[in-house]
Design an enzyme around this catalytic site. Sequence first.
Site, PDB file in Angstrom:
ATOM      1  N   PRO A  98       0.822  -1.211   0.000  1.00 21.43           N
ATOM      2  CA  PRO A  98       0.000   0.000   0.000  1.00 21.43           C
ATOM      3  C   PRO A  98       0.858   1.265   0.000  1.00 21.43           C
ATOM      4  CG  PRO A  98      -0.745  -1.556   1.660  1.00 21.43           C
ATOM      5  CD  PRO A  98       0.570  -2.050   1.155  1.00 21.43           C
ATOM      6  N   GLU A  99       0.365   2.256  -0.714  1.00 22.57           N
ATOM      7  CA  GLU A  99       1.058   3.541  -0.787  1.00 22.57           C
ATOM      8  C   GLU A  99       0.450   4.485   0.251  1.00 22.57           C
ATOM      9  OE1 GLU A  99       3.338   4.372  -3.432  1.00 22.57           O
ATOM     10  OE2 GLU A  99       3.223   2.412  -4.403  1.00 22.57           O
ATOM     11  N   LYS A 159       3.226   5.925   6.076  1.00 22.39           N
ATOM     12  CA  LYS A 159       2.468   4.697   5.878  1.00 22.39           C
ATOM     13  C   LYS A 159       2.150   3.993   7.193  1.00 22.39           C
ATOM     14  CE  LYS A 159       5.106   3.147   2.345  1.00 22.39           C
ATOM     15  NZ  LYS A 159       5.359   2.231   1.211  1.00 22.39           N
ATOM     16  N   ASN A 169       6.409   1.591  -4.065  1.00 26.60           N
ATOM     17  CA  ASN A 169       7.082   1.264  -5.315  1.00 26.60           C
ATOM     18  C   ASN A 169       6.351   1.787  -6.551  1.00 26.60           C
ATOM     19  OD1 ASN A 169       9.424   0.069  -6.333  1.00 26.60           O
ATOM     20  ND2 ASN A 169       8.294  -1.759  -6.955  1.00 26.60           N
ATOM     21  N   ARG A 184      13.153  -4.985  -5.057  1.00 24.79           N
ATOM     22  CA  ARG A 184      11.852  -4.667  -5.616  1.00 24.79           C
ATOM     23  C   ARG A 184      11.988  -4.599  -7.128  1.00 24.79           C
ATOM     24  NH1 ARG A 184       9.168  -1.261  -1.468  1.00 24.79           N
ATOM     25  NH2 ARG A 184      10.584  -1.242   0.279  1.00 24.79           N
TER      26      ARG A 184
END
Length: 260
Positions: free
Chosen positions: A2-3, A51, A164, A249
């Site tokens: 999640p962003e 976050k 990401n 990533r």
Amino acid sequence: MPEGDTVWRTARSLDQALSGSTLTGVNFRVPELATVDLTGQMINETLARGKHLLTRIGTDHTLHTHLKMEGAWHLYRPESPWRRPRHEARVVLRTPRWNAVGFALGVVELLARDDEHSAVGHLGPDLLGPDWDPAEAVRRLLAAPDRPLVEALLDQRNLAGLGNLYVNELCFLSGAHPRSRVGDLPDLTRLVHRAAALLRANRERTEQATTGDTRRGHTTWVYRRERAACRRCGTRIEVAMTGPAGRERATYWCPACQPA
Ligand SMILES: [Zn+2]
């Protein structure tokens, strides 16, 4: 993962549903907290810091949670069935009107209220926070000018809220190769302002888009578009694993629009 905009929306949902309500029951499904009982205490508020989620309970406690990779908070009416398996629940907050269930959370810890800084004090300026400070974000990014751009932007100590998806999209929108040195970017200030604008534009909607087009398959320039044609120039999008060992990533870029 999640962003920041997803976490911001989660915080607002929890805040609107739970704040001012008295806990009628709490289940912590993590061993360290299994015996904690907050029944009878009032939930004051839930807010996002980068976050991280902070739910302030009673006068002394703050529940700190983080969604990490697969986590989510769901709100259910007390009699409603859950949409995820029970064994994924890490914490359940029961109030007369709503049950809030945190599934597969990466962090669940109960902090003393005056110890919140131990969880979020390391964070850089919060892109969606009331005290967002773009100049400070730029200053922190440039303090280590040799770092690859993609790594510097993901580091929550520089600025808080990017995951990401947005990092890859911001590199594309800036015409910068994701592995280029952060200190070499000609206009980092512009990138940082663009980051805040993207999160603000997306925080009210569930389908994140950096292209301005929320139709399925049209939402990103490069993220998860490996081998597809660049929307700007037609070149094939590339992908590579980047980052420190154990925390790699997928990084996506257009080799023509983002030359190395
Ligand atoms: Zn291109």
